[in-house]
Design an enzyme around this catalytic site. Structure first.
Site, PDB file in Angstrom:
ATOM      1  N   CYS A 111       2.819  -4.936   6.686  1.00  0.00           N
ATOM      2  CA  CYS A 111       2.611  -4.688   5.259  1.00  0.00           C
ATOM      3  C   CYS A 111       3.891  -4.191   4.591  1.00  0.00           C
ATOM      4  O   CYS A 111       4.913  -4.010   5.236  1.00  0.00           O
ATOM      5  CB  CYS A 111       1.501  -3.657   5.070  1.00  0.00           C
ATOM      6  SG  CYS A 111      -0.107  -4.226   5.651  1.00  0.00           S
ATOM      7  N   HIS A 114       0.824  -1.211   0.000  1.00  0.00           N
ATOM      8  CA  HIS A 114       0.000   0.000   0.000  1.00  0.00           C
ATOM      9  C   HIS A 114       0.858   1.260   0.000  1.00  0.00           C
ATOM     10  O   HIS A 114       2.046   1.226   0.304  1.00  0.00           O
ATOM     11  CB  HIS A 114      -0.967   0.020   1.185  1.00  0.00           C
ATOM     12  CG  HIS A 114      -0.325  -0.007   2.527  1.00  0.00           C
ATOM     13  ND1 HIS A 114       0.358   1.064   3.068  1.00  0.00           N
ATOM     14  CD2 HIS A 114      -0.255  -0.989   3.457  1.00  0.00           C
ATOM     15  CE1 HIS A 114       0.806   0.751   4.272  1.00  0.00           C
ATOM     16  NE2 HIS A 114       0.459  -0.508   4.527  1.00  0.00           N
TER      17      HIS A 114
END
Length: 184
Positions: A156, A134
């Site tokens: 992440c 992301h």
């Protein structure tokens, strides 16, 4: 130097607090998602080198893009349980995407796979999930590449918003991703 320390404090405190809702539907900070690049330009594989903090998109044997990345707040080793702030290691795939995530665009990594679930169950743990590639959390895009000064995600792989728009267009769902750690 003082700015770098301040940025680290802001990232270390504010971002993990906001990072809990990657899959929650929210309006994207900077508008609509880009369209897909022509098939001949798309990546057919992603390789993440955790120790080098580097993500490469490849097509065949050719690297078509490289990105400096931030990882989970405890990046060493394979993710083994929810909340350990580790980025998983191994072979996965991009299995869905969210244009309206809490971060600027997000692409889901197929962790946990059945092997991860079984290993966590054998330890009596929850394997965790919601591992994404992301951009910056919505409203934090102004930080740009400075986010790389510290590993700040909950496991992440983070890039700048501009880089995420490019990745979004170049990486179709189903693309394999190999996340390499110290031992891979």
């Amino acid at each position: 130097m003082r700015r770098a320390v301040l940025l680290c404090v802001v990232l270390a405190v504010a971002m993990p607090v906001a990072a809990a809702g990657y899959t929650r539907a929210m309006r994207s900070h900077s508008g609509t998602a880009p369209g897909m690049a022509p098939a001949a330009e798309q990546a057919d594989r992603i390789i993440v080198d955790k120790p080098a903090r580097l993500m490469r998109l490849t097509r065949g044997d050719k690297v078509i893009r490289s990105y400096a990345i931030s990882l989970g707040g405890a990046p060493t080793g394979h993710k083994i349980r929810a909340g350990d702030e580790r980025t998983p290691e191994g072979l996965y795939r991009i299995d869905w995407r969210n244009a309206g995530s809490i971060a600027h665009l997000s692409m889901h990594i197929s962790y946990p796979e059945p092997r991860d679930v079984a290993a966590a169950k054998a330890r009596g743990d929850d394997p965790g999930g919601a591992i994404m590639i992301h951009g910056m959390l919505n409203g934090w895009g102004w930080i740009g590449g400075a986010h790389r000064l510290v590993d700040w995600t909950n496991g992440c792989i983070a890039v700048t918003n501009a880089e995420m728009r490019e990745i979004w267009a170049l990486v179709p769902d189903g693309t394999p991703i190999e996340i390499r750690g110290q031992d891979i």
